[in-house]
Design a protein around this motif. Structure first.
Motif, short mmCIF file in Angstrom:
data_model
loop_
_atom_site.label_atom_id
_atom_site.label_comp_id
_atom_site.label_asym_id
_atom_site.label_seq_id
_atom_site.Cartn_x
_atom_site.Cartn_y
_atom_site.Cartn_z
N TRP A 231 50.58 33.10 23.55
CA TRP A 231 49.45 32.02 23.03
C TRP A 231 48.66 31.89 24.57
O TRP A 231 47.42 31.12 24.57
CB TRP A 231 50.08 30.78 23.02
N GLY A 232 48.57 32.58 25.39
CA GLY A 232 47.83 32.79 27.03
C GLY A 232 46.50 33.69 26.81
O GLY A 232 46.36 34.02 25.56
N HIS A 233 46.70 33.87 27.86
CA HIS A 233 45.40 34.90 27.65
C HIS A 233 45.75 35.77 28.90
O HIS A 233 44.85 36.11 30.13
CB HIS A 233 44.16 34.25 28.13
N PRO A 234 46.53 37.21 28.44
CA PRO A 234 46.92 38.14 29.77
C PRO A 234 45.96 38.82 29.15
O PRO A 234 44.82 39.47 28.10
CB PRO A 234 48.35 38.39 28.61
N PRO A 235 45.37 39.47 30.33
CA PRO A 235 44.72 40.80 29.68
C PRO A 235 44.71 41.91 30.01
O PRO A 235 45.57 42.97 30.20
CB PRO A 235 44.36 40.80 32.13
N VAL A 236 44.50 41.63 28.83
CA VAL A 236 43.97 42.99 27.35
C VAL A 236 42.70 43.58 27.76
O VAL A 236 43.17 44.75 26.56
CB VAL A 236 44.64 42.90 25.94
N ALA A 237 41.72 43.67 28.01
CA ALA A 237 40.18 43.66 27.62
C ALA A 237 39.80 44.14 28.42
O ALA A 237 40.48 43.57 29.90
CB ALA A 237 39.38 43.33 27.46
N VAL A 238 38.97 45.02 28.40
CA VAL A 238 38.59 46.50 29.48
C VAL A 238 38.20 45.50 30.76
O VAL A 238 38.30 45.43 31.89
CB VAL A 238 38.44 47.61 29.63
N ALA A 239 37.61 44.70 30.35
CA ALA A 239 36.62 43.77 31.00
C ALA A 239 37.31 42.41 31.80
O ALA A 239 37.16 42.18 33.02
CB ALA A 239 35.53 42.38 30.55
N ASP A 240 38.85 42.19 31.25
CA ASP A 240 39.77 42.00 32.12
C ASP A 240 40.17 41.85 34.10
O ASP A 240 39.89 42.63 33.71
CB ASP A 240 41.03 41.45 31.31
N LYS A 241 40.41 40.59 34.46
CA LYS A 241 41.06 40.79 35.68
C LYS A 241 42.43 41.17 35.53
O LYS A 241 42.83 40.74 34.55
CB LYS A 241 40.54 39.51 36.31
N ALA A 242 42.57 42.69 36.70
CA ALA A 242 43.76 42.56 36.71
C ALA A 242 45.01 41.68 36.42
O ALA A 242 44.76 41.23 37.33
CB ALA A 242 44.08 44.13 37.05
N PHE A 243 46.11 41.98 36.10
CA PHE A 243 47.25 41.56 36.40
C PHE A 243 47.60 42.06 37.94
O PHE A 243 47.05 43.11 38.79
CB PHE A 243 48.91 41.82 36.04
N TYR B 1 38.72 51.12 31.46
CA TYR B 1 39.98 50.37 33.06
C TYR B 1 41.02 50.94 32.54
O TYR B 1 41.82 51.29 31.57
CB TYR B 1 40.00 48.56 32.45
N PRO B 2 41.72 51.93 33.28
CA PRO B 2 40.18 51.61 35.31
C PRO B 2 39.11 52.60 34.69
O PRO B 2 39.18 53.34 33.80
CB PRO B 2 41.41 52.11 35.66
N SER B 3 38.14 52.75 35.79
CA SER B 3 37.31 53.59 35.20
C SER B 3 37.70 54.73 35.09
O SER B 3 38.62 55.27 35.88
CB SER B 3 36.07 53.06 36.09
N ALA B 4 37.00 56.08 34.44
CA ALA B 4 37.74 56.82 34.72
C ALA B 4 37.05 57.90 35.81
O ALA B 4 35.51 57.52 35.92
CB ALA B 4 37.29 58.13 33.34
N PRO B 5 37.42 58.93 36.47
CA PRO B 5 36.65 59.47 37.84
C PRO B 5 35.71 60.34 37.62
O PRO B 5 36.34 60.87 36.54
CB PRO B 5 38.24 59.99 38.68
N GLN B 6 35.17 60.14 38.14
CA GLN B 6 34.10 61.91 38.21
C GLN B 6 34.48 62.75 38.60
O GLN B 6 34.16 62.49 40.01
CB GLN B 6 32.52 61.35 38.31
#
Length: 180
Positions: free
Chosen positions: A33-45, A105-110
């Motif tokens: 029921w919480g809001h764990p970071p599952v979307a790419v834009a979410d702040k990481a744990f 997330y994390p962004s792919a390295p170039q």
């Protein structure tokens, strides 16, 4: 009648069991029921990167292979074709970053871009066995797929050795294959 010491141990064990049960219930409730970071834009744990990188490094160290052959112009050209078809969409090509990389997330390295500090380009400072392992097996929680069932070991080694030498001048044929 139970001894006073036995009773205290029983109460302690029951309390410890209840505490573990409550921790599990709270974690489950947060995930449900919480809001764990599952979307790419979410702040990481906190420590999320460490949770992935520590066991990743240990596993790669155990399973890392050595290149079966040295890099060559023929291998680089073959690797460039495979890279263009399978990798460039996320990791870019020389002189052109992949647009979607920054939205991962994390962004792919170039992998053909010079690091912000130093003269390292992409993964050219990594042991080839590390790059080979990552391409072949993928990396959980990063979007990096496993190519071990899609590409042959030779194709993966060709890409790996190309990337190992990304900080070196490339032949016109290799550059052309990567950028066409």
């Amino acid at each position: 009648m139970a001894s006073d010491g036995g009773r205290k141990i029983g109460i302690f064990v029951a309390g410890a069991f209840f505490a573990v049960l409550m921790i599990f219930a709270c974690v489950w409730a947060y995930l449900k029921w919480g809001h764990p970071p599952v979307a790419v834009a979410d702040k990481a744990f906190p420590f999320e990167a460490d949770i992935v990188h520590v066991p990743l490094g240990a596993r790669i160290a155990r399973e890392m292979a050595t290149p079966p052959y040295a890099g060559s112009d023929e291998g680089y050209l073959s690797g460039a074709g495979t890279y263009k078809d399978s990798c460039a969409g996320c990791h870019g090509v020389p002189g052109q970053d992949a647009d979607q990389a920054k939205w991962m997330y994390p962004s792919a390295p170039q992998l053909f871009k010079k690091h912000a500090t130093g003269n390292v380009v992409g993964v050219s400072d990594d042991d080839p066995g590390v790059t080979f392992w990552k391409v072949k097996n993928g990396i959980r929680l990063t979007g990096m797929p496993a190519f071990g069932h899609l590409l042959s070991d030779e194709e993966i080694w060709d890409v790996t050795l190309l990337l190992k030498n990304a900080d070196q001048p490339m032949s016109t044929a290799v550059k052309g294959t990567l950028t066409k």
